[in-house]
Design a protein around this motif. Structure first.
Motif, PDB file in Angstrom:
ATOM      1  N   ARG A 283     -44.059  25.959 -47.594  1.00  0.00           N
ATOM      2  CA  ARG A 283     -42.789  25.631 -48.234  1.00  0.00           C
ATOM      3  C   ARG A 283     -41.629  26.128 -47.369  1.00  0.00           C
ATOM      4  NH1 ARG A 283     -46.631  24.105 -49.936  1.00  0.00           N
ATOM      5  NH2 ARG A 283     -47.561  24.227 -52.014  1.00  0.00           N
ATOM      6  N   GLY A 284     -40.516  25.434 -47.451  1.00  0.00           N
ATOM      7  CA  GLY A 284     -39.348  25.892 -46.729  1.00  0.00           C
ATOM      8  C   GLY A 284     -38.475  24.749 -46.269  1.00  0.00           C
ATOM      9  N   THR A 285     -37.329  25.070 -45.704  1.00  0.00           N
ATOM     10  CA  THR A 285     -36.396  24.090 -45.172  1.00  0.00           C
ATOM     11  C   THR A 285     -36.315  24.256 -43.658  1.00  0.00           C
ATOM     12  OG1 THR A 285     -35.079  24.038 -47.204  1.00  0.00           O
ATOM     13  CG2 THR A 285     -34.018  23.263 -45.188  1.00  0.00           C
ATOM     14  N   LEU A 305     -35.033  19.167 -43.510  1.00  0.00           N
ATOM     15  CA  LEU A 305     -36.252  18.715 -44.186  1.00  0.00           C
ATOM     16  C   LEU A 305     -36.802  19.861 -45.023  1.00  0.00           C
ATOM     17  CD1 LEU A 305     -39.088  16.534 -42.764  1.00  0.00           C
ATOM     18  CD2 LEU A 305     -39.677  18.715 -43.826  1.00  0.00           C
ATOM     19  N   THR A 306     -36.960  19.624 -46.315  1.00  0.00           N
ATOM     20  CA  THR A 306     -37.440  20.646 -47.236  1.00  0.00           C
ATOM     21  C   THR A 306     -38.800  20.239 -47.791  1.00  0.00           C
ATOM     22  OG1 THR A 306     -35.178  21.233 -47.863  1.00  0.00           O
ATOM     23  CG2 THR A 306     -36.951  21.956 -49.324  1.00  0.00           C
ATOM     24  N   VAL A 314     -35.625  14.896 -47.388  1.00  0.00           N
ATOM     25  CA  VAL A 314     -34.959  14.801 -46.097  1.00  0.00           C
ATOM     26  C   VAL A 314     -33.481  14.538 -46.364  1.00  0.00           C
ATOM     27  CG1 VAL A 314     -34.826  13.604 -43.892  1.00  0.00           C
ATOM     28  CG2 VAL A 314     -37.048  13.898 -45.011  1.00  0.00           C
ATOM     29  N   SER A 315     -32.628  15.397 -45.826  1.00  0.00           N
ATOM     30  CA  SER A 315     -31.185  15.248 -46.006  1.00  0.00           C
ATOM     31  C   SER A 315     -30.510  15.146 -44.648  1.00  0.00           C
ATOM     32  CB  SER A 315     -30.615  16.449 -46.773  1.00  0.00           C
ATOM     33  OG  SER A 315     -29.192  16.448 -46.737  1.00  0.00           O
ATOM     34  N   PHE A 316     -29.497  14.294 -44.563  1.00  0.00           N
ATOM     35  CA  PHE A 316     -28.723  14.144 -43.336  1.00  0.00           C
ATOM     36  C   PHE A 316     -27.287  14.638 -43.537  1.00  0.00           C
ATOM     37  CE2 PHE A 316     -32.208  11.126 -42.741  1.00  0.00           C
ATOM     38  CZ  PHE A 316     -32.641  11.511 -41.478  1.00  0.00           C
ATOM     39  N   ASP A 317     -27.145  15.646 -44.358  1.00  0.00           N
ATOM     40  CA  ASP A 317     -25.844  16.267 -44.573  1.00  0.00           C
ATOM     41  C   ASP A 317     -25.355  16.864 -43.249  1.00  0.00           C
ATOM     42  OD1 ASP A 317     -23.633  17.126 -45.963  1.00  0.00           O
ATOM     43  OD2 ASP A 317     -24.568  18.988 -46.619  1.00  0.00           O
ATOM     44  N   GLY A 318     -24.089  16.631 -42.913  1.00  0.00           N
ATOM     45  CA  GLY A 318     -23.538  17.126 -41.658  1.00  0.00           C
ATOM     46  C   GLY A 318     -23.516  16.095 -40.548  1.00  0.00           C
ATOM     47  N   CYS A 395     -37.931  18.389 -37.011  1.00  0.00           N
ATOM     48  CA  CYS A 395     -38.088  19.347 -38.118  1.00  0.00           C
ATOM     49  C   CYS A 395     -39.549  19.735 -38.302  1.00  0.00           C
ATOM     50  CB  CYS A 395     -37.539  18.744 -39.410  1.00  0.00           C
ATOM     51  SG  CYS A 395     -35.752  18.467 -39.448  1.00  0.00           S
ATOM     52  N   LEU A 396     -40.418  18.760 -38.298  1.00  0.00           N
ATOM     53  CA  LEU A 396     -41.835  19.023 -38.566  1.00  0.00           C
ATOM     54  C   LEU A 396     -42.526  19.726 -37.403  1.00  0.00           C
ATOM     55  CD1 LEU A 396     -42.787  15.702 -40.389  1.00  0.00           C
ATOM     56  CD2 LEU A 396     -42.698  17.996 -41.377  1.00  0.00           C
ATOM     57  N   ALA A 397     -41.897  19.719 -36.210  1.00  0.00           N
ATOM     58  CA  ALA A 397     -42.474  20.464 -35.081  1.00  0.00           C
ATOM     59  C   ALA A 397     -42.543  21.950 -35.385  1.00  0.00           C
ATOM     60  CB  ALA A 397     -41.649  20.215 -33.822  1.00  0.00           C
ATOM     61  N   GLN A 398     -41.721  22.396 -36.307  1.00  0.00           N
ATOM     62  CA  GLN A 398     -41.725  23.803 -36.718  1.00  0.00           C
ATOM     63  C   GLN A 398     -42.798  24.077 -37.765  1.00  0.00           C
ATOM     64  OE1 GLN A 398     -37.438  24.823 -37.616  1.00  0.00           O
ATOM     65  NE2 GLN A 398     -37.157  22.712 -36.884  1.00  0.00           N
ATOM     66  N   VAL A 399     -43.424  23.014 -38.262  1.00  0.00           N
ATOM     67  CA  VAL A 399     -44.414  23.150 -39.334  1.00  0.00           C
ATOM     68  C   VAL A 399     -45.812  22.818 -38.825  1.00  0.00           C
ATOM     69  CG1 VAL A 399     -45.043  22.380 -41.651  1.00  0.00           C
ATOM     70  CG2 VAL A 399     -42.635  22.458 -40.981  1.00  0.00           C
ATOM     71  N   VAL A 400     -45.945  21.697 -38.119  1.00  0.00           N
ATOM     72  CA  VAL A 400     -47.247  21.252 -37.604  1.00  0.00           C
ATOM     73  C   VAL A 400     -47.094  20.939 -36.118  1.00  0.00           C
ATOM     74  CG1 VAL A 400     -48.309  20.426 -39.739  1.00  0.00           C
ATOM     75  CG2 VAL A 400     -46.673  18.971 -38.547  1.00  0.00           C
ATOM     76  N   PRO A 401     -46.850  21.952 -35.285  1.00  0.00           N
ATOM     77  CA  PRO A 401     -46.585  21.700 -33.862  1.00  0.00           C
ATOM     78  C   PRO A 401     -47.725  20.992 -33.141  1.00  0.00           C
ATOM     79  CG  PRO A 401     -46.991  24.036 -34.276  1.00  0.00           C
ATOM     80  CD  PRO A 401     -46.834  23.382 -35.605  1.00  0.00           C
TER      81      PRO A 401
END
Length: 591
Positions: A283-285, A305-306, A314-318, A395-401
């Protein structure tokens, strides 16, 4: 069940009085029709019009697999019958089957994520405009509304209801890219959608098999190549009809009166499979950002990505605000490619349908370039939209590299090449318009080099030189791998290509460009090098803009160099044998 006598030559449906073609067995739902010389009995209990109370799990899976096969044949029919080369040769299309609630049950493998995932929402809009109670057998509906269909006016979506035993049981939908829809022509130069071509709201193309002559006359009067536009619309209707006929045969074979049971099974099974995979992730953002070329100034894409317990947000805020040019992206297209980016790494083996798609939720602020509202110009929405999987994968590279790839060329290079109109001296400048597709390299993958001249994420193929030359007065003098364009790394990025093109008669011609990765190349990952940026110029050395309309002067040669993909891992970790292999193949210069 009592075996059926294999002697019948004709059967009649007692509910519709229609006759079936001769076959060995009495089909489901049919009763005996006596002939002057023969009286036979059909005793199988299915022929009494009773549907089995519930399919078993094995039967449901067989029906599901058949639906996947049917929609693939639907897509292949569209490719075989399409007039536009971008559909027929490159596969810029989508096809799918939907239940009566507008839920997508199956999609064809052939096609693009932008079309498929956006079309998954489009059928619901058709049902809002024309409820099933207002539809009849033989009806066909169409629209190219960018915000309700697939993001720009060049994509037409056609929906066909399917009736069985005089009641609706499903809908088939298909989308294809029509090369020209009038207006300024396909490109990023417009300031409002009204300039970009003809806009068709959701309307009937056929009513009970009768063509709407007014609608077709209106469309053909507003495009530069009316024969191709009309032919493509017929091909969309034809492929839906192909799916319809095969679905009716499937329902007859399995004695089904409807698809409700199968539909619920598909949706629940796919959603459950996706939720199980998401549940295994931490879990996480996670955040990732990218700057791309834009039109007159760079565009910033910011992604968060949360991962929740059972779904991904998935949010594209900013992200940058809307542009005054036609590179804006409607939210439906943003959702399509952002969802695809998640699905590339999470739930890759789960079939794409409403169940698996619903576990990924995508938002972007209104007024941002990824949620542009009418009447923003959106013709070249793919230039940014196709970059979104790279951002999501970042984003997902930080989760499933271990699953990710480096950034790639991403945006296809699909210039519109057309005549200038009129004549130049004694050179007849005959009218033409083509929309060829050229691809750059993909990012390197974990354990493998990137793919050269391959479209990812769109999946469309490069248009062949022979087709481009047959359909235009242009000569393609050169098409070859672009040496050294793949980013260095333990695994090398895929290579781009070099294309040289000139007018066969020495006349000038127009190019409308929607290119990316010229000012901002694909970045490597985990120590890998960047891919080579793209270039577009005249052979005499004059550089052209990456986006917008330019005239290639009489006698000049246009050169396009597509971008390379980024490398993965540190270059010093690459095996010497792999480097030598690339040199022998001409992919690298000699040291």
């Amino acid at each position: 069940n009592v075996p059926i006598l294999p002697l019948a030559t004709e059967w009649r449906d007692p509910r519709t009085s229609s006759r079936a073609r001769p076959r060995q067995f009495c089909p489901a739902g049919y009763s005996l029709m006596s002939t002057p010389t023969t009286t036979l009995f059909c005793l199988d209990n299915r022929q009494l019009g009773r549907r089995p109370a519930m399919l078993g799990n094995v039967q449901r899976q067989i029906v599901w697999n058949r639906l996947l096969s049917i929609v693939e044949e639907q897509a292949q029919t569209l490719m075989r019958t399409a007039f536009s080369t971008v559909v027929r040769e490159a596969g810029d299309l989508s096809a799918g089957v939907f239940d009566c609630s507008g839920r997508m049950l199956a999609q064809a493998v052939t096609g693009t994520p932008g079309h498929v995932n956006a079309m998954a929402l489009a059928v619901g809009h058709f049902l809002d405009a024309y409820p099933l109670s207002d539809m009849r057998s033989g009806d066909v509906f169409l629209s190219n509304n960018p915000w309700l269909m697939t993001g720009h006016l060049n994509d037409f979506t056609v929906v066909t209801p399917v009736f069985f035993l005089e009641r609706p049981v499903a809908l088939f939908a298909s989308t294809s890219h029509i090369a020209d829809v009038g207006g300024r022509g396909f490109g990023p130069d417009a300031h409002e959608v009204f300039e970009e071509g003809i806009h068709i709201p959701i309307l009937p193309m056929f009513r009970e098999g009768k063509r709407d002559e007014t609608l077709m006359t209106l469309i053909t009067a507003n495009v530069r190549d009316p024969v191709v536009a009309e032919g493509d619309l017929y091909s969309l209707a034809a492929c839906n009809d192909k799916g319809k006929q095969q679905l009716l045969h499937l329902m007859e074979e399995f004695s089904l009166d409807g698809l409700e049971d199968v539909s619920d099974h598909i949706c629940k099974s796919s959603l459950s499979a996706m939720e199980d995979e998401i549940h295994e992730l931490p879990r996480g953002t996670y955040a990732y950002a990218m700057d791309v070329d834009g039109y007159d100034q760079p565009v910033h894409i910011d992604c968060q990505l949360t991962i929740h317990d059972r779904h991904v947000e998935v949010s594209f805020d900013g992200t940058s605000p809307v542009s005054e040019f036609g590179i804006n992206v409607p939210l439906n297209y943003t959702q399509a490619y952002a969802t695809f980016g998640v699905r590339c790494l999470v739930g890759r083996d789960v079939p794409n349908n409403v169940g698996s798609l619903s576990s990924v939720r995508v938002t972007a602020p209104e007024g941002s370039i990824l949620n542009a509202l009418p009447p923003c110009a959106v013709s070249a929405r793919h230039a940014l939209g196709q970059m979104l999987p790279d951002v999501v994968i970042g984003c997902l590279a930080q989760v499933v590299p271990e699953r990710v790839l480096a950034e790639g060329a991403s945006c296809i290079w699909n210039p519109v090449l057309m005549s200038t109109g009129g004549s130049q001296g004694n050179l007849e400048n005959r009218r033409f318009v083509i929309n060829p597709i050229f691809n750059g390299g993909t990012g390197a993958r974990n354990g493998k080099d990137g793919l050269s001249t391959t479209a990812f994420p769109s999946g469309v193929r490069t248009t062949s030189t022979e087709v481009n030359e047959v359909t235009s007065p242009l000569h393609f003098w050169r098409r070859e791998f672009r040496t050294n364009s793949g980013g260095e790394g333990q695994y090398r990025g895929g290579l781009g290509q070099v294309i040289e093109v000139a007018h066969a008669e020495g006349a000038p011609f127009v190019i409308s460009k929607m290119f990316e990765r010229v000012g901002h190349p694909a970045r490597g990952r985990f120590g890998g090098g960047d891919g080579a940026p793209g270039r577009v110029y005249l052979k005499d050395g004059e550089a052209l803009r990456a986006k917008g309309r330019d005239v290639v002067p009489a006698g000049a040669t246009l050169v396009m160099e597509t971008p390379g993909g980024g490398g993965l891992g540190k270059p010093e970790a690459r095996e010497a044998s792999a480097i030598e292999r690339d040199r022998r193949a001409g992919l690298l210069d000699e040291p």
